[in-house]
Design a protein around this motif. Structure first.
Motif, PDB file in Angstrom:
ATOM      1  N   VAL A  39      33.795  36.095  41.052  1.00  0.00           N
ATOM      2  CA  VAL A  39      33.592  37.369  40.365  1.00  0.00           C
ATOM      3  C   VAL A  39      32.698  38.286  41.189  1.00  0.00           C
ATOM      4  CG1 VAL A  39      32.718  38.484  38.280  1.00  0.00           C
ATOM      5  CG2 VAL A  39      33.970  36.323  38.101  1.00  0.00           C
ATOM      6  N   HIS A  40      31.481  37.862  41.473  1.00  0.00           N
ATOM      7  CA  HIS A  40      30.516  38.749  42.126  1.00  0.00           C
ATOM      8  C   HIS A  40      30.820  38.981  43.602  1.00  0.00           C
ATOM      9  CE1 HIS A  40      28.310  38.713  38.453  1.00  0.00           C
ATOM     10  NE2 HIS A  40      28.034  37.418  38.529  1.00  0.00           N
ATOM     11  N   VAL A  91      39.508  34.201  35.385  1.00  0.00           N
ATOM     12  CA  VAL A  91      39.282  35.489  36.028  1.00  0.00           C
ATOM     13  C   VAL A  91      40.622  36.115  36.410  1.00  0.00           C
ATOM     14  CG1 VAL A  91      37.052  34.710  36.935  1.00  0.00           C
ATOM     15  CG2 VAL A  91      39.082  34.552  38.387  1.00  0.00           C
ATOM     16  N   GLY A 107      36.306  42.956  26.166  1.00  0.00           N
ATOM     17  CA  GLY A 107      36.633  42.610  27.543  1.00  0.00           C
ATOM     18  C   GLY A 107      37.068  41.183  27.771  1.00  0.00           C
ATOM     19  N   ALA A 164      42.643  40.138  37.960  1.00  0.00           N
ATOM     20  CA  ALA A 164      42.607  41.532  38.405  1.00  0.00           C
ATOM     21  C   ALA A 164      43.687  42.284  37.641  1.00  0.00           C
ATOM     22  CB  ALA A 164      42.855  41.630  39.914  1.00  0.00           C
ATOM     23  N   GLU A 169      37.610  39.886  37.827  1.00  0.00           N
ATOM     24  CA  GLU A 169      36.913  40.171  36.575  1.00  0.00           C
ATOM     25  C   GLU A 169      37.030  38.965  35.644  1.00  0.00           C
ATOM     26  OE1 GLU A 169      38.818  43.636  35.063  1.00  0.00           O
ATOM     27  OE2 GLU A 169      37.791  45.002  36.447  1.00  0.00           O
ATOM     28  N   THR A 170      35.968  38.648  34.951  1.00  0.00           N
ATOM     29  CA  THR A 170      35.996  37.555  33.980  1.00  0.00           C
ATOM     30  C   THR A 170      36.824  37.969  32.763  1.00  0.00           C
ATOM     31  OG1 THR A 170      33.811  36.764  34.653  1.00  0.00           O
ATOM     32  CG2 THR A 170      34.598  36.069  32.494  1.00  0.00           C
ATOM     33  N   THR A 171      37.757  37.103  32.351  1.00  0.00           N
ATOM     34  CA  THR A 171      38.572  37.389  31.166  1.00  0.00           C
ATOM     35  C   THR A 171      38.301  36.418  30.030  1.00  0.00           C
ATOM     36  OG1 THR A 171      40.396  36.059  32.058  1.00  0.00           O
ATOM     37  CG2 THR A 171      40.425  38.434  32.506  1.00  0.00           C
ATOM     38  N   ARG A 187      31.498  31.512  39.255  1.00  0.00           N
ATOM     39  CA  ARG A 187      31.358  32.908  38.842  1.00  0.00           C
ATOM     40  C   ARG A 187      30.747  33.746  39.965  1.00  0.00           C
ATOM     41  NH1 ARG A 187      28.482  32.023  34.956  1.00  0.00           N
ATOM     42  NH2 ARG A 187      30.035  32.040  33.271  1.00  0.00           N
TER      43      ARG A 187
END
Length: 276
Positions: free
Chosen positions: A180-181, A198, A128, A200, A186-188, A176
């Motif tokens: 993110v939350h 981050v 991921g 999408a 999404e973290t990349t 983060r």
């Protein structure tokens, strides 16, 4: 990503830099506001704000606006244009494995990245996370390989848009939590505790946040530099989902039915709109 708004002291000088050096077109110029981009796509919005001063050296804010070019030839033409009009603004270059990038600082100290993406089939993912690096990239060799005669005659070659926005923040953990939350990226990728990337939709990164020159920074005071980051969502349902999530987390939101506006923990202004 949508356009990045910059609050500027010298509107004429900043317009000249993004128009003549970076090779963007003036899409509109009304009063104290100039919009520059390619085709019909705005990239940078310059808002004349002469009453503001520069931020403190280690304040949070913009690290750079990253402008994505469609082809290596288009990037080479823009790079050549900056070399001709503002060579002293060049600060470095790198091959990041997913992209080739050249870095500059505009006349008022805002970071600028001009880059081209390799095809996604050439990107490498593991668990991921995207594999990115910082390899040497010779700007003269890049120009020698990709600059065309037409690119030297007219540097506006093909399209360009904001590919990602990189921020200076006070700490990565708060970044983060927010991006993110709460916001839903999404973290990349991560660089220890100093940087977060981050996105999408499987992109390498739409936003990044680092503490390299801003560790411990609190909320920004009004200053020249970053005015607003625009993010474009696919549709109204996506906008509604973000509104519900932000309300759930107690983030103050301004919602006019078409746009959502709010601030991150460092008072960086974010505006969400839809593509429709």
């Amino acid at each position: 990503m949508g356009a990045v708004t910059l609050l500027v002291a010298d509107l004429d000088a900043m317009t000249a830099y993004y128009r003549d050096a970076v090779a963007l077109r003036v899409l509109s110029a009304e009063g104290d506001r100039v919009v520059l981009g390619r085709g019909t796509t705005p990239v940078v919005i310059l808002q004349h704000s002469p009453d503001l001063t520069h931020a403190a050296p280690r304040a949070a804010g913009l690290f750079h606006t990253a402008i994505l070019f469609e082809t290596q030839a288009a990037l080479a033409a823009a790079l050549y244009s900056v070399a001709q009009h503002a060579p002293g603004t060049f600060t470095g270059s790198a091959d990041h494995l997913v992209s080739q990038a050249f870095y500059f600082t505009d006349p008022e100290g805002n970071g600028v990245e001009l880059y081209w993406d390799r095809d996604r089939t050439q990107w490498s993912w593991a668990h991921g996370r995207i594999e990115m690096g910082t390899l040497y990239l010779d700007p003269n060799a890049f120009l020698g390989e990709h600059l065309t005669e037409s690119g030297t005659a007219d540097p506006v070659v093909g399209g360009a848009r904001v590919g990602h926005v990189h921020l200076s923040v006070g700490d990565v953990a708060s970044a983060r939590e927010f991006y993110v939350h709460r916001l839903g990226f999404e973290t990349t990728s991560e660089l220890g505790g100093s940087a977060l990337f981050v996105s999408a939709g499987g992109y390498h990164h739409h936003m990044a946040m680092n503490t390299w020159s801003s560790a411990g920074a609190g909320r920004r005071s009004p200053a020249l530099g970053l005015g607003r980051v625009d993010i474009i969502l696919p549709g109204a349902d996506d906008l509604g989902s973000v509104a519900e999530r932000m309300t759930h987390f107690g983030v103050p939101v301004r919602d006019d039915g078409r746009t959502l506006s709010f601030e991150d923990p460092w008072a960086n202004a974010i505006r969400l709109t839809t593509a429709g």
